[in-house]
Design a protein around this motif. Structure first.
Motif, PDB file in Angstrom:
ATOM      1  N   PHE A 139       0.828  -1.199   0.000  1.00  0.00           N
ATOM      2  CA  PHE A 139       0.000   0.000   0.000  1.00  0.00           C
ATOM      3  C   PHE A 139       0.863   1.251   0.000  1.00  0.00           C
ATOM      4  O   PHE A 139       1.672   1.472   0.894  1.00  0.00           O
ATOM      5  CB  PHE A 139      -0.979  -0.001   1.186  1.00  0.00           C
ATOM      6  N   SER A 140       0.664   2.041  -1.040  1.00  0.00           N
ATOM      7  CA  SER A 140       1.332   3.318  -1.207  1.00  0.00           C
ATOM      8  C   SER A 140       0.297   4.424  -0.971  1.00  0.00           C
ATOM      9  O   SER A 140      -0.669   4.234  -0.238  1.00  0.00           O
ATOM     10  CB  SER A 140       1.945   3.389  -2.610  1.00  0.00           C
ATOM     11  N   VAL A 179       4.122  -8.569  -7.942  1.00  0.00           N
ATOM     12  CA  VAL A 179       4.303  -7.626  -6.833  1.00  0.00           C
ATOM     13  C   VAL A 179       3.885  -6.249  -7.323  1.00  0.00           C
ATOM     14  O   VAL A 179       4.472  -5.718  -8.272  1.00  0.00           O
ATOM     15  CB  VAL A 179       5.764  -7.584  -6.342  1.00  0.00           C
ATOM     16  N   ASN A 180       2.865  -5.701  -6.715  1.00  0.00           N
ATOM     17  CA  ASN A 180       2.348  -4.388  -7.098  1.00  0.00           C
ATOM     18  C   ASN A 180       1.987  -3.591  -5.849  1.00  0.00           C
ATOM     19  O   ASN A 180       1.940  -4.141  -4.739  1.00  0.00           O
ATOM     20  CB  ASN A 180       1.100  -4.532  -7.974  1.00  0.00           C
ATOM     21  N   ALA A 181       1.738  -2.307  -6.036  1.00  0.00           N
ATOM     22  CA  ALA A 181       1.247  -1.457  -4.950  1.00  0.00           C
ATOM     23  C   ALA A 181      -0.021  -0.743  -5.402  1.00  0.00           C
ATOM     24  O   ALA A 181      -0.160  -0.386  -6.576  1.00  0.00           O
ATOM     25  CB  ALA A 181       2.303  -0.438  -4.537  1.00  0.00           C
ATOM     26  N   VAL A 182      -0.919  -0.549  -4.466  1.00  0.00           N
ATOM     27  CA  VAL A 182      -2.108   0.270  -4.677  1.00  0.00           C
ATOM     28  C   VAL A 182      -1.883   1.599  -3.970  1.00  0.00           C
ATOM     29  O   VAL A 182      -1.445   1.642  -2.815  1.00  0.00           O
ATOM     30  CB  VAL A 182      -3.360  -0.431  -4.114  1.00  0.00           C
ATOM     31  N   ALA A 183      -2.163   2.698  -4.683  1.00  0.00           N
ATOM     32  CA  ALA A 183      -1.934   4.037  -4.135  1.00  0.00           C
ATOM     33  C   ALA A 183      -3.262   4.786  -4.077  1.00  0.00           C
ATOM     34  O   ALA A 183      -3.642   5.465  -5.036  1.00  0.00           O
ATOM     35  CB  ALA A 183      -0.921   4.795  -4.988  1.00  0.00           C
ATOM     36  N   VAL A 233      -0.108  -7.723 -14.810  1.00  0.00           N
ATOM     37  CA  VAL A 233       0.221  -6.451 -14.164  1.00  0.00           C
ATOM     38  C   VAL A 233       1.241  -6.770 -13.081  1.00  0.00           C
ATOM     39  O   VAL A 233       0.949  -7.488 -12.122  1.00  0.00           O
ATOM     40  CB  VAL A 233      -1.028  -5.790 -13.541  1.00  0.00           C
ATOM     41  N   ASN A 234       2.448  -6.254 -13.234  1.00  0.00           N
ATOM     42  CA  ASN A 234       3.524  -6.624 -12.318  1.00  0.00           C
ATOM     43  C   ASN A 234       4.520  -5.478 -12.220  1.00  0.00           C
ATOM     44  O   ASN A 234       4.824  -4.811 -13.211  1.00  0.00           O
ATOM     45  CB  ASN A 234       4.238  -7.890 -12.826  1.00  0.00           C
ATOM     46  N   GLY A 235       4.996  -5.228 -10.995  1.00  0.00           N
ATOM     47  CA  GLY A 235       5.955  -4.159 -10.781  1.00  0.00           C
ATOM     48  C   GLY A 235       5.370  -2.787 -11.045  1.00  0.00           C
ATOM     49  O   GLY A 235       6.043  -1.908 -11.585  1.00  0.00           O
ATOM     50  N   GLN A 236       4.114  -2.574 -10.634  1.00  0.00           N
ATOM     51  CA  GLN A 236       3.414  -1.319 -10.910  1.00  0.00           C
ATOM     52  C   GLN A 236       2.875  -0.714  -9.631  1.00  0.00           C
ATOM     53  O   GLN A 236       2.605  -1.402  -8.653  1.00  0.00           O
ATOM     54  CB  GLN A 236       2.245  -1.564 -11.872  1.00  0.00           C
ATOM     55  N   VAL A 237       2.686   0.608  -9.652  1.00  0.00           N
ATOM     56  CA  VAL A 237       1.951   1.321  -8.611  1.00  0.00           C
ATOM     57  C   VAL A 237       0.637   1.762  -9.243  1.00  0.00           C
ATOM     58  O   VAL A 237       0.636   2.582 -10.175  1.00  0.00           O
ATOM     59  CB  VAL A 237       2.749   2.535  -8.078  1.00  0.00           C
TER      60      VAL A 237
END
Length: 245
Positions: A139-140, A179-183, A233-237
């Motif tokens: 989580f970003s 591995v991803n982040a949700v902002a 979808v990988n390595g994304q924010v």
């Protein structure tokens, strides 16, 4: 009880706010969910009860995300209960706001411990244990781009989360783990609304083209996408903010 067929998710900070919405959504999608909480067992039990009442599967497990021994025990417990781990969602975190010149450095250290060290420790266990086909979701925050005054230290911790996310995605090459982040942007949670004047809340709600604040369920929907069908979808924010930026 154990299962090697149902997908299994650990959600840190899963007892309230966005974390609870994520836990409920993943359970509704058919996953067994471990609701990890820091220090409020009543809220965690309420989240588990809501999931099980709706027909899902969930268990509450206490862990300090910045303590590597407690996090290791959390993952051990998930594996004992459900046979493995497929999805790890790092929603646990704290937000303490002040202009850079005024921020108490103890508050900076508290945020760094929870948001940076906590994400690192949980991600370390996730990288070791998540099964092939799984997902790690950090989580970003959209504030890393929105640059609201008063958010300097908080945004700095989340910038570190962004960096960890992008690098870990590449370190897991060949594992079939995303591995991803949700902002999130401005989202109607107690953490976000606390201490804000109604005029400020209205201004933030009007900033998005959709002219409202996000809701925890909106954020959970993006997590469910990354945890399930979004294998490319990988390595994304993923900025989940209604178009504020």
């Amino acid at each position: 009880m154990s299962s090697t067929t149902a997908r299994v998710a650990i959600v840190t900070g899963g007892s309230g706010g966005i974390g609870r919405a994520v836990a409920e959504r993943l359970a509704a999608d058919g996953m067994a969910v471990v609701v990890s909480y820091a220090g409020n067992p009543e809220r965690a039990d309420a989240a588990v009860e809501a999931i099980t009442t709706a027909g899902g599967t969930a268990t509450a497990v206490q862990a300090d995300v910045a303590d590597e021994r407690q996090v290791s025990a959390l993952f051990d417990r998930a594996e004992e209960l459900y046979g493995g781990i497929d999805v790890v969602v790092n929603t646990a975190g704290i937000m303490l706001l002040a202009p850079l010149v005024d921020l108490d450095l103890d508050d900076f250290d508290r945020m760094h411990r929870a948001n940076v060290r906590g994400t690192f420790v949980v991600s370390q266990q996730a990288a070791r244990r998540v099964r092939s086909g799984g997902a790690i979701i950090n989580f970003s925050t959209s504030v890393t781009k929105l640059a609201f005054p008063g958010y300097t230290a908080y945004a700095a911790t989340k910038g570190a989360v962004d960096a960890m996310t992008l690098v870990l995605a590449r370190e897991l090459r060949g594992r079939d783990i995303t591995v991803n982040a949700v902002a999130p942007g401005p989202t109607a949670t107690p953490l976000f609304l606390d201490g804000k004047a109604q005029a400020d809340i209205d201004r933030l709600a009007a900033a998005a083209p959709l002219e409202r604040l996000g809701m925890p369920a909106d954020i959970a929907e993006s997590v469910a996408f990354l945890a399930g069908p979004a294998r490319w979808v990988n390595g994304q924010v993923l900025y989940t903010n209604g178009g504020v930026i």
